[in-house]
Write an enzyme that holds these catalytic residues in place. Structure first.
Site, short mmCIF file in Angstrom:
data_model
loop_
_atom_site.label_atom_id
_atom_site.label_comp_id
_atom_site.label_asym_id
_atom_site.label_seq_id
_atom_site.Cartn_x
_atom_site.Cartn_y
_atom_site.Cartn_z
N ARG A 1 -11.67 6.73 -2.22
CA ARG A 1 -10.70 6.76 -3.22
C ARG A 1 -11.02 5.68 -4.09
O ARG A 1 -11.62 4.50 -3.73
CB ARG A 1 -9.33 6.62 -2.60
CG ARG A 1 -8.32 6.01 -3.69
CD ARG A 1 -6.95 6.16 -3.18
NE ARG A 1 -6.89 5.49 -1.93
CZ ARG A 1 -5.60 5.87 -1.25
NH1 ARG A 1 -4.80 6.58 -1.38
NH2 ARG A 1 -5.67 5.11 0.02
N ARG B 1 -9.79 0.11 -3.47
CA ARG B 1 -8.69 -0.80 -2.69
C ARG B 1 -9.09 -1.47 -1.56
O ARG B 1 -9.97 -1.06 -0.66
CB ARG B 1 -7.54 -0.02 -2.27
CG ARG B 1 -6.25 0.36 -3.49
CD ARG B 1 -5.48 1.48 -2.89
NE ARG B 1 -4.97 1.31 -1.73
CZ ARG B 1 -3.86 2.18 -1.28
NH1 ARG B 1 -3.43 3.04 -2.23
NH2 ARG B 1 -3.45 1.92 -0.29
N ARG C 1 -4.77 1.73 9.69
CA ARG C 1 -3.30 2.19 8.76
C ARG C 1 -3.00 3.51 9.52
O ARG C 1 -1.84 4.04 9.55
CB ARG C 1 -3.77 2.53 7.55
CG ARG C 1 -3.74 1.13 6.76
CD ARG C 1 -4.44 1.04 5.28
NE ARG C 1 -3.62 1.87 4.42
CZ ARG C 1 -4.23 2.52 3.41
NH1 ARG C 1 -5.69 2.22 3.15
NH2 ARG C 1 -3.74 3.28 2.53
N ARG D 1 8.92 4.75 5.76
CA ARG D 1 7.73 4.60 6.82
C ARG D 1 8.10 4.25 8.13
O ARG D 1 7.24 4.33 9.23
CB ARG D 1 6.58 3.66 6.21
CG ARG D 1 5.61 4.23 5.53
CD ARG D 1 4.67 3.27 5.12
NE ARG D 1 3.31 3.53 4.74
CZ ARG D 1 2.94 3.55 3.57
NH1 ARG D 1 3.65 3.38 2.69
NH2 ARG D 1 1.51 3.75 3.36
N LYS E 1 -0.71 12.13 -0.94
CA LYS E 1 0.57 11.89 -1.45
C LYS E 1 1.00 11.37 -2.73
O LYS E 1 1.49 11.95 -3.84
CB LYS E 1 1.28 10.74 -0.66
CG LYS E 1 1.50 11.03 0.85
CD LYS E 1 2.18 9.97 1.60
CE LYS E 1 1.74 8.68 1.60
NZ LYS E 1 0.30 8.60 2.24
P1 ADP Z 1 -2.07 8.93 -0.45
O1 ADP Z 1 -1.30 8.31 -1.65
O2 ADP Z 1 -1.48 9.79 0.53
O3 ADP Z 1 -2.69 7.64 0.16
P2 ADP Z 1 -4.13 9.96 -2.66
O4 ADP Z 1 -2.98 10.89 -3.13
O5 ADP Z 1 -4.16 8.53 -3.08
O6 ADP Z 1 -3.49 9.55 -1.05
O7 ADP Z 1 -5.60 10.45 -2.10
C1 ADP Z 1 -6.31 9.89 -1.29
C2 ADP Z 1 -7.81 10.23 -1.97
O8 ADP Z 1 -7.92 11.90 -1.71
C3 ADP Z 1 -7.85 10.07 -3.70
O9 ADP Z 1 -9.24 9.48 -3.61
C4 ADP Z 1 -7.69 11.41 -4.04
O10 ADP Z 1 -8.24 11.63 -5.34
C5 ADP Z 1 -8.17 12.21 -2.91
N1 ADP Z 1 -7.54 13.50 -2.77
C6 ADP Z 1 -6.08 13.73 -2.65
N2 ADP Z 1 -5.61 15.03 -2.49
C7 ADP Z 1 -7.00 15.48 -2.20
C8 ADP Z 1 -7.52 16.90 -1.61
N3 ADP Z 1 -6.30 17.95 -1.58
N4 ADP Z 1 -8.50 17.33 -1.56
C9 ADP Z 1 -9.45 16.25 -1.57
N5 ADP Z 1 -9.26 15.39 -2.07
C10 ADP Z 1 -7.85 14.77 -2.34
P1 AMP Z 2 0.48 2.95 0.10
O1 AMP Z 2 0.07 2.73 -1.18
O2 AMP Z 2 1.54 3.71 0.13
O3 AMP Z 2 -0.88 3.36 1.03
O4 AMP Z 2 0.80 1.51 0.88
C1 AMP Z 2 -0.06 0.78 0.78
C2 AMP Z 2 0.51 -0.44 1.73
O5 AMP Z 2 1.61 -1.09 1.27
C3 AMP Z 2 0.75 -0.21 3.25
O6 AMP Z 2 -0.39 0.03 4.07
C4 AMP Z 2 1.53 -1.04 3.49
O7 AMP Z 2 1.08 -2.36 3.91
C5 AMP Z 2 2.62 -1.53 2.21
N1 AMP Z 2 3.72 -0.53 2.21
C6 AMP Z 2 3.95 0.34 1.33
N2 AMP Z 2 4.96 1.05 1.61
C7 AMP Z 2 5.56 0.49 2.73
C8 AMP Z 2 6.76 0.68 3.38
N3 AMP Z 2 7.62 1.62 3.22
N4 AMP Z 2 7.04 0.15 4.38
C9 AMP Z 2 6.14 -0.91 4.73
N5 AMP Z 2 4.82 -1.16 4.09
C10 AMP Z 2 4.78 -0.40 3.05
#
Ligand code: ADP
Ligand code: AMP
Length: 217
Positions: free
Chosen positions: A127, A160, A171, A88, A13
């Site tokens: 990541r 992270r 999660r 969410r 995302k």
């Molecule tokens: P989210 O915001 O949904 O948690 P991220 O955008 O941070 O996910 O992506 C999670 C990890 O996967 C990051 O390390 C990113 O660089 C990698 N990533 C994102 N999209 C892809 C993809 N299509 N293929 C492989 N790796 C990806």
């Molecule tokens: P994210 O960066 O979107 O993966 O969010 C990291 C963490 O922040 C999640 O695992 C939750 O603990 C908290 N969080 C982010 N967005 C929300 C939401 N909309 N509702 C509740 N918790 C959230």
């Protein structure tokens, strides 16, 4: 353009959201980023959110809804916005509907990024994020040009705390239980666009521009 991007943790995302924000000139509103910024600054909100985040749990709805409500009335959201990681829960989604109704606004699209569980774990665990600007990398799929250093700002890259495998698994469970019902919620409203997130970053991007339009208006 008013957008929501949803999908399980590690789906991609944030990666796609940064590209959408740049192409379509909409502010990228990530609730996770807002919590991490507060945590870094040691604010009461950050300390409260940490209790939940590091256990892989959701921050309570009332806290998150208030943050988003305050953010959407800021001037830059007048031209549109991209919500990443919010809503969410169904309660958050209906609170968002109310907020938007009061502002006389409607969502245009909800992008739903679908990825298999094993891939989610691999993506989240690999990541790395920049401690200074928040840019996201992956040790295998999206490497920085210098190990451990951000390409954008030379900041230090870290994993992270909530990307440890056991927390990622939790999660994903929380996502399946509390967030997945939103797929039906938005599909019933005719807003959902399913995106195959299993593909490479550029191929996922192609699907998204196919939905949003190749023109950046
Ligand atoms: P989210 O915001 O949904 O948690 P991220 O955008 O941070 O996910 O992506 C999670 C990890 O996967 C990051 O390390 C990113 O660089 C990698 N990533 C994102 N999209 C892809 C993809 N299509 N293929 C492989 N790796 C990806
Ligand atoms: P994210 O960066 O979107 O993966 O969010 C990291 C963490 O922040 C999640 O695992 C939750 O603990 C908290 N969080 C982010 N967005 C929300 C939401 N909309 N509702 C509740 N918790 C959230």
């Amino acid at each position: 353009m008013r957008l929501v991007i949803m999908g399980p943790p590690g789906a991609g995302k944030g990666t796609q959201a940064a590209m959408i924000a740049e192409k379509y000139f909409v502010p990228h509103v990530s609730t996770g980023d807002i919590f991490r910024k507060n945590l870094k600054e040691g604010t009461p909100l950050g300390l409260k959110a940490k209790e939940y985040m590091n256990k892989g749990l959701l921050v309570p709805d009332e806290i998150v809804v208030e943050i988003v409500r305050d953010r959407l009335v800021e001037g830059d959201c007048k031209k549109g916005f991209l919500l990443d990681g919010f809503p969410r829960t169904v309660a958050q989604a209906s609170a968002l509907d109310e907020v938007l109704q009061k502002m006389d606004m409607k969502l245009d699209h909800v992008l739903n990024i679908d990825v298999r569980k094993e891939t989610l774990i691999e993506r989240a665990v690999g990541r790395r994020v920049c401690t200074v600007c928040g840019a996201t990398y992956h040790v295998k799929y999206n490497c920085p040009s210098r190990v451990g250093i951000c390409d954008v700002c030379d900041g230090k890259l870290i994993q992270r705390e909530d990307d440890r495998e056991e927390t990622v698994v939790k999660r994903i469970e929380v996502y399946l239980e509390q967030t997945q019902p939103l797929i039906k919620y938005y599909s019933d409203k005719g807003l959902l666009a399913d995106i195959d997130g299993q593909k490479e970053i550029e191929e996922v991007w192609e699907q998204i521009t196919g939905v949003l339009g190749r023109d950046n208006k």
